[in-house]
Write a protein that holds these residues in place. Structure first.
Motif, PDB file in Angstrom:
ATOM      1  N   GLY A  97       0.848  -1.187   0.000  1.00  0.00           N
ATOM      2  CA  GLY A  97       0.000   0.000   0.000  1.00  0.00           C
ATOM      3  C   GLY A  97       0.885   1.238   0.000  1.00  0.00           C
ATOM      4  O   GLY A  97       2.102   1.162   0.180  1.00  0.00           O
ATOM      5  N   HIS A  98       0.258   2.393  -0.190  1.00  0.00           N
ATOM      6  CA  HIS A  98       1.010   3.643  -0.235  1.00  0.00           C
ATOM      7  C   HIS A  98       1.651   3.925   1.129  1.00  0.00           C
ATOM      8  O   HIS A  98       1.189   3.448   2.164  1.00  0.00           O
ATOM      9  CB  HIS A  98       0.085   4.796  -0.622  1.00  0.00           C
ATOM     10  N   GLY A  99       2.728   4.698   1.119  1.00  0.00           N
ATOM     11  CA  GLY A  99       3.419   5.038   2.360  1.00  0.00           C
ATOM     12  C   GLY A  99       2.498   5.708   3.373  1.00  0.00           C
ATOM     13  O   GLY A  99       1.716   6.588   3.023  1.00  0.00           O
ATOM     14  N   GLY A 100       2.590   5.250   4.627  1.00  0.00           N
ATOM     15  CA  GLY A 100       1.812   5.850   5.696  1.00  0.00           C
ATOM     16  C   GLY A 100       0.400   5.336   5.841  1.00  0.00           C
ATOM     17  O   GLY A 100      -0.382   5.879   6.637  1.00  0.00           O
ATOM     18  N   CYS A 101       0.050   4.262   5.099  1.00  0.00           N
ATOM     19  CA  CYS A 101      -1.327   3.762   5.158  1.00  0.00           C
ATOM     20  C   CYS A 101      -1.571   2.816   6.331  1.00  0.00           C
ATOM     21  O   CYS A 101      -2.723   2.465   6.609  1.00  0.00           O
ATOM     22  CB  CYS A 101      -1.703   3.077   3.849  1.00  0.00           C
ATOM     23  N   VAL A 136       8.988  -3.907  -3.122  1.00  0.00           N
ATOM     24  CA  VAL A 136       7.628  -4.389  -3.359  1.00  0.00           C
ATOM     25  C   VAL A 136       7.642  -5.470  -4.442  1.00  0.00           C
ATOM     26  O   VAL A 136       6.998  -6.517  -4.311  1.00  0.00           O
ATOM     27  CB  VAL A 136       6.697  -3.229  -3.774  1.00  0.00           C
ATOM     28  N   MET A 137       8.370  -5.224  -5.507  1.00  0.00           N
ATOM     29  CA  MET A 137       8.456  -6.197  -6.595  1.00  0.00           C
ATOM     30  C   MET A 137       9.029  -7.520  -6.099  1.00  0.00           C
ATOM     31  O   MET A 137       8.546  -8.598  -6.480  1.00  0.00           O
ATOM     32  CB  MET A 137       9.312  -5.636  -7.726  1.00  0.00           C
ATOM     33  N   ALA A 138      10.031  -7.434  -5.244  1.00  0.00           N
ATOM     34  CA  ALA A 138      10.615  -8.664  -4.694  1.00  0.00           C
ATOM     35  C   ALA A 138       9.587  -9.425  -3.870  1.00  0.00           C
ATOM     36  O   ALA A 138       9.516 -10.656  -3.934  1.00  0.00           O
ATOM     37  CB  ALA A 138      11.833  -8.305  -3.836  1.00  0.00           C
ATOM     38  N   THR A 161       6.064  -4.587   3.059  1.00  0.00           N
ATOM     39  CA  THR A 161       6.852  -3.895   2.039  1.00  0.00           C
ATOM     40  C   THR A 161       6.775  -2.378   2.215  1.00  0.00           C
ATOM     41  O   THR A 161       5.787  -1.858   2.743  1.00  0.00           O
ATOM     42  CB  THR A 161       6.369  -4.254   0.623  1.00  0.00           C
ATOM     43  N   PRO A 162       7.778  -1.643   1.759  1.00  0.00           N
ATOM     44  CA  PRO A 162       7.731  -0.180   1.820  1.00  0.00           C
ATOM     45  C   PRO A 162       6.622   0.374   0.919  1.00  0.00           C
ATOM     46  O   PRO A 162       6.261  -0.239  -0.089  1.00  0.00           O
ATOM     47  CB  PRO A 162       9.113   0.251   1.309  1.00  0.00           C
ATOM     48  N   GLY A 163       6.114   1.559   1.285  1.00  0.00           N
ATOM     49  CA  GLY A 163       5.040   2.148   0.500  1.00  0.00           C
ATOM     50  C   GLY A 163       5.473   3.257  -0.434  1.00  0.00           C
ATOM     51  O   GLY A 163       4.754   3.572  -1.388  1.00  0.00           O
ATOM     52  N   TYR A 164       6.638   3.850  -0.171  1.00  0.00           N
ATOM     53  CA  TYR A 164       7.068   4.966  -1.006  1.00  0.00           C
ATOM     54  C   TYR A 164       7.784   4.458  -2.259  1.00  0.00           C
ATOM     55  O   TYR A 164       8.514   3.461  -2.224  1.00  0.00           O
ATOM     56  CB  TYR A 164       7.945   5.918  -0.199  1.00  0.00           C
ATOM     57  N   LEU A 165       7.575   5.146  -3.362  1.00  0.00           N
ATOM     58  CA  LEU A 165       8.039   4.660  -4.657  1.00  0.00           C
ATOM     59  C   LEU A 165       9.556   4.574  -4.757  1.00  0.00           C
ATOM     60  O   LEU A 165      10.079   3.849  -5.609  1.00  0.00           O
ATOM     61  CB  LEU A 165       7.479   5.544  -5.771  1.00  0.00           C
TER      62      LEU A 165
END
Length: 261
Positions: A20-24, A95-97, A85-89
């Motif tokens: 999910g997006h960072g901070g969610c 995330v892909m891993a 997984t981390p949320g920031y791009l």
């Protein structure tokens, strides 16, 4: 508390990527799942710097996930490997891993901000893997939380086939429980509990119409995947949970309750 010295057959192990997006609230949710399941006896906190899956000095100091990390929980005889997984791009490679080794995905979406770009990109990565997913709408206790708006965003931006199985009771400071659309019962959270303990009650009268609307949507969407269900869910004396249990795809807890009875 679960013992991780025990072994599990492969059919009883699930690798779940949490995204999910960072901070969610992904890391907070992962921590809470492990705490409730009993794999840890301490409820961690991102703010306090002691969350299970945010432990590097950089993550603790900034309060954000930088690396993929795995936590474990056992629930209903199944071992869950929760891949946080981390949320920031900036860290999307992590995330892909995670998606490459996962059996399923758990999308966490903030009820205030709704669907954001980090979630959309991770969802697309799961699409590429043809991965089954569930969505957890977080932060219903925050000001301006809006379940209905967020759910429609999910249908518009992520999957038109998304269906609700639980809806919240209240929002913001008034958030006090959920309604399970299968059981048609309200789960009212107990004040002061940090494990999500609840009392099962009848659905509040003011939610009856909303529950009926969402439940009908759920039934029609599920039934449309199977001709037998489509015909049977409208038959007298039959409802969807009953039909699903007869087909052997209902909740294991429901089947256990029937066996115990």
């Amino acid at each position: 508390m679960a013992s991780f010295a025990e072994t599990f057959e492969s059919q009883n192990v699930r690798n779940v990527v949490v995204f999910g997006h960072g901070g969610c609230g992904k890391t907070t949710l992962t921590d809470a799942i492990c705490y409730i399941a009993g794999s840890t006896n301490r409820k961690g906190s991102v703010e306090k710097g002691n969350a299970l899956t945010d432990f590097t000095p950089e993550e603790v100091s900034h309060g954000v996930s930088v690396n993929l990390a795995v936590a474990h929980a056992v629930w209903m005889d199944t071992k869950l490997n929760l891949i946080d997984t981390p949320g920031y791009l900036d860290f999307f490679g992590e995330v892909m891993a995670g998606t490459r080794v996962a059996d399923g995905g758990l999308a966490v979406i903030d009820a205030v901000s709704g669907v954001q770009v980090g979630t959309e990109r991770a969802w697309a990565a799961c699409d590429a893997q043809e991965m089954p997913r569930v969505v957890f709408i977080s932060m219903m206790d925050r000001e301006n939380a809006d379940f209905d708006k967020t759910f429609r965003q999910i249908q518009d931006s992520l999957s038109a086939a998304a269906i609700p199985v639980e809806i919240p009771i209240g929002a913001g400071h008034d958030f006090r429980g959920i309604v399970n659309l299968f059981s048609q019962k309200a789960h009212m959270y107990r004040s002061g509990s940090d494990r999500g303990d609840y009392d099962e009650k009848d659905i509040p009268e003011e939610l009856q119409a909303q529950v009926e609307t969402y439940r009908e949507e759920m039934i029609e969407t599920i039934a449309a995947t199977d001709d037998e269900l489509l015909g049977g869910c409208h038959a007298p004396g039959r409802d969807l949970p009953c039909l699903l249990r007869l087909r052997g795809v209902g909740p294991r807890r429901a089947r256990r309750d029937e066996q115990a009875g």
